[in-house]
Scaffold this motif. Structure first.
Motif, mmCIF file in Angstrom:
data_model
loop_
_atom_site.group_PDB
_atom_site.id
_atom_site.type_symbol
_atom_site.label_atom_id
_atom_site.label_comp_id
_atom_site.label_asym_id
_atom_site.label_seq_id
_atom_site.Cartn_x
_atom_site.Cartn_y
_atom_site.Cartn_z
ATOM 1 N N TYR A 10 -2.633 -3.536 -4.849
ATOM 2 C CA TYR A 10 -2.083 -2.314 -4.269
ATOM 3 C C TYR A 10 -3.220 -1.566 -3.602
ATOM 4 N N ALA A 12 1.932 3.749 -9.098
ATOM 5 C CA ALA A 12 1.367 2.415 -8.916
ATOM 6 C C ALA A 12 -0.136 2.398 -9.201
ATOM 7 N N ALA A 72 6.224 -2.884 -5.598
ATOM 8 C CA ALA A 72 4.788 -2.589 -5.644
ATOM 9 C C ALA A 72 4.224 -2.742 -7.049
ATOM 10 N N TRP A 112 0.834 -1.198 0.000
ATOM 11 C CA TRP A 112 0.000 0.000 0.000
ATOM 12 C C TRP A 112 0.866 1.244 0.000
ATOM 13 N N PRO A 118 0.486 -2.835 -10.602
ATOM 14 C CA PRO A 118 -0.236 -3.855 -9.832
ATOM 15 C C PRO A 118 -1.473 -4.343 -10.592
ATOM 16 N N THR A 168 3.003 -6.345 -7.696
ATOM 17 C CA THR A 168 2.116 -7.012 -6.746
ATOM 18 C C THR A 168 0.765 -7.336 -7.381
#
Length: 216
Positions: A104, A129, A98, A56, A134, A101
């Protein structure tokens, strides 16, 4: 007040959230309304499948709601928490990871009633991001961050969120001194990147609206 009877503010939040959700869906974003933080945390966790990698941005909303610990307690997720990083170099590596991933998480600085999401960043890692990388982005947004128009959302981000965050980080910007946005070019400015999310072309953005006040 009798149990189960909504307050005027709760009624307003539900009605406004219903409108915002319709507008978000027009923008190809799935959206949910949770009257309480407890329900919102449960919904966020439900939206993240077992085996997912998740991290995050620098969100007080996510921290104050206790979402990081809930996700860590699941034991079935690969959680990347920069608050656990031992040094700045490790933090930067989490920033970079990130982008690969599965999920996010972020809050926002403001959202307009017609569904435009506005964020302002100092480093740019969060808005980057949100924009790309993500597989899924989940926004957790307190109803206190709703503004009537996109212009009002930008004004809220610059005049409310940014001065408060400048004080939180104790950085030497004009807004930290008097609480007013000066549209400055301070070397310590946290308003370097202004981001508008109008549509989610791949449908990768999800919004969880929370019927309580969270974040700045």
């Amino acid at each position: 007040m009798a149990k189960g009877v909504l307050t005027p503010k709760e009624i307003r939040n539900e009605r406004l959230a219903e409108r915002i959700i319709k507008n978000l869906k027009r923008r190809n974003m799935d959206a949910f309304y949770c009257p309480t933080a407890t329900e919102a945390v449960k919904k966020v966790s439900e939206l993240i499948p077992d085996g997912s990698s998740v991290t995050w941005g620098g969100s007080m909303t996510i921290r104050d709601m206790g979402i990081p610990q809930v996700l860590k307690d699941r034991k079935t997720l690969n959680v990347l928490d920069r608050d656990d990083a031992p040094d700045r170099e490790s933090v930067i590596k989490i920033y970079e990871r990130a982008f690969t991933t599965d999920v996010y998480l972020s809050s926002v600085n403001a959202i307009s009633e017609d569904g435009v999401i506005v964020n302002i960043d100092g480093n740019g890692n969060r808005v980057a991001a949100i924009t790309w990388g993500p597989k899924r982005v989940i926004f957790v947004i307190g109803m206190n961050k709703v503004a009537q128009t996109t212009e009002a959302a930008l004004a809220r981000a610059r005049s409310t969120a940014s001065p408060i965050n400048a004080s939180r980080f104790d950085i030497k910007t004009p807004c930290q001194v008097d609480g007013v946005c000066h549209n400055c070019n301070s070397p310590e400015s946290i308003c370097n990147y202004i981001h508008f999310l109008r549509n989610s072309p791949q449908g990768r953005h999800i919004v969880v609206l929370v019927g309580e006040d969270f974040g700045y």
